[in-house]
Design an enzyme around this catalytic site. Structure first.
Site, PDB file in Angstrom:
ATOM      1  N   ASP A  65      13.087 -62.116   6.199  1.00 23.14           N
ATOM      2  CA  ASP A  65      13.245 -60.669   6.354  1.00 23.14           C
ATOM      3  C   ASP A  65      13.605 -60.455   7.817  1.00 23.14           C
ATOM      4  O   ASP A  65      12.753 -60.606   8.699  1.00 23.14           O
ATOM      5  CB  ASP A  65      11.938 -59.955   5.998  1.00 23.14           C
ATOM      6  CG  ASP A  65      12.025 -58.445   6.143  1.00 23.14           C
ATOM      7  OD1 ASP A  65      12.971 -57.949   6.786  1.00 23.14           O
ATOM      8  OD2 ASP A  65      11.124 -57.744   5.628  1.00 23.14           O
ATOM      9  N   ASN A  92      24.817 -61.484   9.137  1.00 26.31           N
ATOM     10  CA  ASN A  92      25.484 -60.740   8.078  1.00 26.31           C
ATOM     11  C   ASN A  92      24.553 -59.780   7.341  1.00 26.31           C
ATOM     12  O   ASN A  92      25.028 -58.824   6.721  1.00 26.31           O
ATOM     13  CB  ASN A  92      26.100 -61.729   7.086  1.00 26.31           C
ATOM     14  CG  ASN A  92      26.586 -61.070   5.822  1.00 26.31           C
ATOM     15  OD1 ASN A  92      27.597 -60.382   5.810  1.00 26.31           O
ATOM     16  ND2 ASN A  92      25.850 -61.267   4.726  1.00 26.31           N
ATOM     17  N   ALA A  93      23.253 -60.004   7.405  1.00 22.19           N
ATOM     18  CA  ALA A  93      22.315 -59.151   6.669  1.00 22.19           C
ATOM     19  C   ALA A  93      22.499 -57.691   7.075  1.00 22.19           C
ATOM     20  O   ALA A  93      22.587 -57.375   8.263  1.00 22.19           O
ATOM     21  CB  ALA A  93      20.875 -59.587   6.941  1.00 22.19           C
ATOM     22  N   ILE A  95      22.231 -53.262   5.526  1.00 25.82           N
ATOM     23  CA  ILE A  95      22.112 -52.227   4.500  1.00 25.82           C
ATOM     24  C   ILE A  95      22.912 -51.007   4.948  1.00 25.82           C
ATOM     25  O   ILE A  95      23.254 -50.861   6.125  1.00 25.82           O
ATOM     26  CB  ILE A  95      20.639 -51.833   4.234  1.00 25.82           C
ATOM     27  CG1 ILE A  95      19.953 -51.362   5.525  1.00 25.82           C
ATOM     28  CG2 ILE A  95      19.874 -52.978   3.601  1.00 25.82           C
ATOM     29  CD1 ILE A  95      18.546 -50.825   5.292  1.00 25.82           C
ATOM     30  N   SER A 143      31.633 -53.509  10.989  1.00 30.43           N
ATOM     31  CA  SER A 143      32.367 -52.667  10.056  1.00 30.43           C
ATOM     32  C   SER A 143      33.375 -51.858  10.853  1.00 30.43           C
ATOM     33  O   SER A 143      33.226 -51.686  12.068  1.00 30.43           O
ATOM     34  CB  SER A 143      31.392 -51.723   9.341  1.00 30.43           C
ATOM     35  OG  SER A 143      32.073 -50.679   8.670  1.00 30.43           O
ATOM     36  N   TYR A 156      24.237 -46.034   9.564  1.00 24.96           N
ATOM     37  CA  TYR A 156      25.112 -47.197   9.385  1.00 24.96           C
ATOM     38  C   TYR A 156      26.059 -47.324  10.570  1.00 24.96           C
ATOM     39  O   TYR A 156      26.153 -48.387  11.204  1.00 24.96           O
ATOM     40  CB  TYR A 156      25.891 -47.053   8.081  1.00 24.96           C
ATOM     41  CG  TYR A 156      26.741 -48.255   7.743  1.00 24.96           C
ATOM     42  CD1 TYR A 156      26.154 -49.449   7.330  1.00 24.96           C
ATOM     43  CD2 TYR A 156      28.135 -48.192   7.819  1.00 24.96           C
ATOM     44  CE1 TYR A 156      26.933 -50.552   7.014  1.00 24.96           C
ATOM     45  CE2 TYR A 156      28.912 -49.292   7.497  1.00 24.96           C
ATOM     46  CZ  TYR A 156      28.309 -50.469   7.095  1.00 24.96           C
ATOM     47  OH  TYR A 156      29.086 -51.564   6.789  1.00 24.96           O
ATOM     48  N   ALA A 158      25.860 -45.927  13.544  1.00 19.42           N
ATOM     49  CA  ALA A 158      25.123 -46.137  14.795  1.00 19.42           C
ATOM     50  C   ALA A 158      24.690 -47.592  14.934  1.00 19.42           C
ATOM     51  O   ALA A 158      24.800 -48.186  16.014  1.00 19.42           O
ATOM     52  CB  ALA A 158      23.911 -45.217  14.860  1.00 19.42           C
ATOM     53  N   SER A 159      24.215 -48.190  13.845  1.00 16.49           N
ATOM     54  CA  SER A 159      23.750 -49.577  13.914  1.00 16.49           C
ATOM     55  C   SER A 159      24.908 -50.540  14.166  1.00 16.49           C
ATOM     56  O   SER A 159      24.775 -51.514  14.903  1.00 16.49           O
ATOM     57  CB  SER A 159      23.011 -49.963  12.632  1.00 16.49           C
ATOM     58  OG  SER A 159      23.874 -49.979  11.508  1.00 16.49           O
ATOM     59  N   LYS A 160      26.070 -50.261  13.574  1.00 14.69           N
ATOM     60  CA  LYS A 160      27.222 -51.144  13.756  1.00 14.69           C
ATOM     61  C   LYS A 160      27.815 -50.999  15.158  1.00 14.69           C
ATOM     62  O   LYS A 160      28.242 -51.995  15.757  1.00 14.69           O
ATOM     63  CB  LYS A 160      28.280 -50.859  12.685  1.00 14.69           C
ATOM     64  CG  LYS A 160      27.810 -51.116  11.259  1.00 14.69           C
ATOM     65  CD  LYS A 160      27.373 -52.567  11.046  1.00 14.69           C
ATOM     66  CE  LYS A 160      27.029 -52.847   9.590  1.00 14.69           C
ATOM     67  NZ  LYS A 160      26.665 -54.252   9.352  1.00 14.69           N
TER      68      LYS A 160
END
Length: 273
Positions: A65, A92-93, A95, A143, A156, A158-160
């Site tokens: 995890d 690669n993990a 969500i 992405s 999504y 913001a995290s990328k």
């Protein structure tokens, strides 16, 4: 592509139980790499291991995890224990999510950052000494949304963006150490990510708004990743639409805002019109 490049390389892939992660594990395994498959679904990894390589000496499954620091530390320790080195780490993990920020429970943003950003940071932190030793490569699967933001995907995007900033910095810090850092940005890819995307209250949306059969396959994406690794590229943006989106975002940001709004508003069940 130099297919011999991966022979006897040790490759860790997070999120390896499905989608791009699984396709990459299978491809790199077929090209001679020893593959470490990491995901939360340990039983699923065990079932899939033989499809990566029928030789159990060439595949290691580690229940991981990536939101847990100790799991990330254990992933690296288990890899070194079995193979003695690390040549490539593929973060690669991930969500996704689909909801307007005004409607969103903040716990959803925390979940996105914990998996996508902190998962990348933690795995990279513990693998880095071994990657420096092997003059290897670290990859962040981001992405197009990490270059040109998507509405209703605040967490999504913001995290990328955050992963890209983190890895670009790591690249500069180790510019003279032989470490290659790749930010790899697929466009829309046929995977389970959108079905599992979190809604405003954190529950999975269950259905994808896109026509999955029209998208790039996970296998095609994995082939692009393998070619990029063999060439030790530092940044890859996939698909013509993806490249055009990033270019338009850089040159004509206000126009791109309007085009993106129009595009997303036409999705099935779009959160805004």
């Amino acid at each position: 592509m130099d297919k011999g490049y991966f022979k006897d390389k040790v490759v860790i892939i997070t999120g390896a139980s499905s989608g791009i992660g699984l396709a990459s594990a299978r491809l790199l395994g077929s090209l001679g790499a020893s593959v470490v498959m990491a995901a939360r679904s340990y039983g699923k990894l065990l079932d899939l291991a033989s499809s990566v390589n029928p030789d159990p000496a060439k595949v290691l499954c580690v229940k991981t995890d990536v939101t847990k620091e100790e799991d990330c530390r254990n992933l690296i320790a288990k890899t070194i224990e079995k193979f003695g080195r690390i040549d490539i780490l593929v973060n690669n993990a991930g969500i996704s999510m689909r909801a307007m920020f005004k409607d969103l429970d903040l716990s959803v943003l925390h979940s996105l950052m914990d998996v996508n950003f902190w998962g990348t940071v933690q795995c990279t932190k513990f693998a880095l000494p071994y990657l420096l030793e092997s003059k290897g490569q670290v990859v962040g699967v981001i992405s197009i949304a990490g270059f040109s933001a998507l509405p209703a995907r605040t967490g999504y995007s913001a995290s990328k963006y955050a992963i890209r900033g983190f890895l670009d910095t790591i690249r500069i810090e180790h510019l003279k150490d032989g470490l290659n850092v790749l930010t790899f940005a697929p466009g829309y890819t046929d995977s389970n990510v959108r079905k599992a995307a979190l809604t405003a209250d954190g529950t999975p949306q269950g259905e994808t708004p896109l026509k999955e059969d029209k998208l790039m396959s996970a296998e095609q994406c994995a082939a692009c990743l393998a070619r990029s690794l063999a060439k030790r590229k530092s940044q890859v943006i996939l698909t013509g639409l993806g490249k055009a989106s990033v270019l338009a975002h850089n040159l004509f940001p206000r126009l791109m805002d309007k085009l993106t709004y129009g595009y997303i508003s036409k999705e099935a069940g779009s959160p805004f019109k």
